[in-house]
Write a protein that holds these residues in place. Structure first.
Motif, PDB file in Angstrom:
ATOM      1  N   ARG A   8      30.524  41.260  29.709  1.00  0.00           N
ATOM      2  CA  ARG A   8      30.648  42.720  29.828  1.00  0.00           C
ATOM      3  C   ARG A   8      29.895  43.408  28.688  1.00  0.00           C
ATOM      4  O   ARG A   8      29.264  44.447  28.894  1.00  0.00           O
ATOM      5  N   VAL A  24      35.901  45.600  38.048  1.00  0.00           N
ATOM      6  CA  VAL A  24      37.257  45.066  38.163  1.00  0.00           C
ATOM      7  C   VAL A  24      37.475  43.986  37.123  1.00  0.00           C
ATOM      8  O   VAL A  24      36.562  43.249  36.761  1.00  0.00           O
ATOM      9  N   GLN A  25      38.698  43.933  36.655  1.00  0.00           N
ATOM     10  CA  GLN A  25      39.122  42.890  35.720  1.00  0.00           C
ATOM     11  C   GLN A  25      39.788  41.797  36.536  1.00  0.00           C
ATOM     12  O   GLN A  25      40.628  42.064  37.399  1.00  0.00           O
ATOM     13  N   GLU A  58      42.369  38.890  36.900  1.00  0.00           N
ATOM     14  CA  GLU A  58      43.614  38.422  36.309  1.00  0.00           C
ATOM     15  C   GLU A  58      44.035  37.153  37.038  1.00  0.00           C
ATOM     16  O   GLU A  58      44.467  37.199  38.187  1.00  0.00           O
ATOM     17  N   ARG A  79      39.217  48.818  37.005  1.00  0.00           N
ATOM     18  CA  ARG A  79      39.140  49.494  35.708  1.00  0.00           C
ATOM     19  C   ARG A  79      38.323  50.772  35.784  1.00  0.00           C
ATOM     20  O   ARG A  79      38.667  51.777  35.189  1.00  0.00           O
ATOM     21  N   VAL A  80      37.192  50.702  36.485  1.00  0.00           N
ATOM     22  CA  VAL A  80      36.266  51.836  36.564  1.00  0.00           C
ATOM     23  C   VAL A  80      35.755  51.927  37.995  1.00  0.00           C
ATOM     24  O   VAL A  80      35.419  50.905  38.598  1.00  0.00           O
ATOM     25  N   ASN A 104      42.963  52.136  38.483  1.00  0.00           N
ATOM     26  CA  ASN A 104      44.106  51.485  37.854  1.00  0.00           C
ATOM     27  C   ASN A 104      45.075  50.893  38.874  1.00  0.00           C
ATOM     28  O   ASN A 104      46.280  50.975  38.715  1.00  0.00           O
ATOM     29  N   ARG A 125      35.446  39.467  34.761  1.00  0.00           N
ATOM     30  CA  ARG A 125      35.195  40.767  35.373  1.00  0.00           C
ATOM     31  C   ARG A 125      34.166  40.580  36.484  1.00  0.00           C
ATOM     32  O   ARG A 125      33.350  39.666  36.430  1.00  0.00           O
TER      33      ARG A 125
END
Length: 171
Positions: free
Chosen positions: A41, A59-60, A62, A75-76, A91, A159
């Motif tokens: 990133r 996106v993150q 997990e 995330r954005v 979010n 990500r």
């Protein structure tokens, strides 16, 4: 030193891209891609491609305990994406967005989750061009997008950064 297979994936996708938005994004991803690992990133400088921000999603990843699939947290998301989305995205987890979209449209929207799982499993960028495979707020002739993996350690994808272009939308 071996060349990372995602570089060949990006080069292949570039031969098929139709929009300048996706092409510019991939050329930038190719430019920042280290030869032997995935970009992190921190390698992606949004100031280098400000014209793409309205079309981007980050996106993150997990990871969950086995056998649960990884989850993707938005995330954005750029303005064009937020305008097209049939439900709120920011979010939220993509699996939650998929469930909401299926309820709203009566059509499964799992493709937005499945293609990111594919990127996570293969470590390769994923490209799509064709009719939209889920319901949006507006009708578009075609949808074009690419998802690219990012990894802070160069190996473990943490990500996924994407760019979308809605053919038929007003630019």
């Amino acid at each position: 030193m071996a060349t990372h297979p995602n570089i060949a994936a990006i080069d292949d996708i570039l031969t098929r891209v139709r929009s300048n938005v996706v092409s510019d994004f991939l050329h930038y991803m190719r430019q920042i891609h280290p030869a032997d690992r995935l970009p992190a990133r921190r390698d992606f400088d949004i100031a280098a491609v400000p014209h793409l921000l309205p079309n981007m999603v980050l996106v993150q990843v997990e990871r969950q305990p086995a056998p649960q699939p990884a989850r993707f947290f938005v995330r954005v998301a750029g303005e064009i994406i937020l305008e097209a989305a049939p439900s709120p995205m920011m979010n939220r987890y993509i699996d939650e967005i998929v469930a909401t979209n299926a309820r709203l449209s009566g059509r499964p929207a799992s493709v937005i989750l499945d293609v990111r799982q594919q990127v996570l499993q293969t470590g390769l960028s994923y490209y799509w061009h064709g009719p939209p495979r889920m319901k949006f707020r507006h009708d578009y002739a075609d949808l074009e997008y690419v998802h690219c993996p990012l990894a802070n350690d160069g190996i473990t994808i943490d990500r996924i950064i994407s760019v979308f272009y809605y053919h038929g939308a007003t630019d």
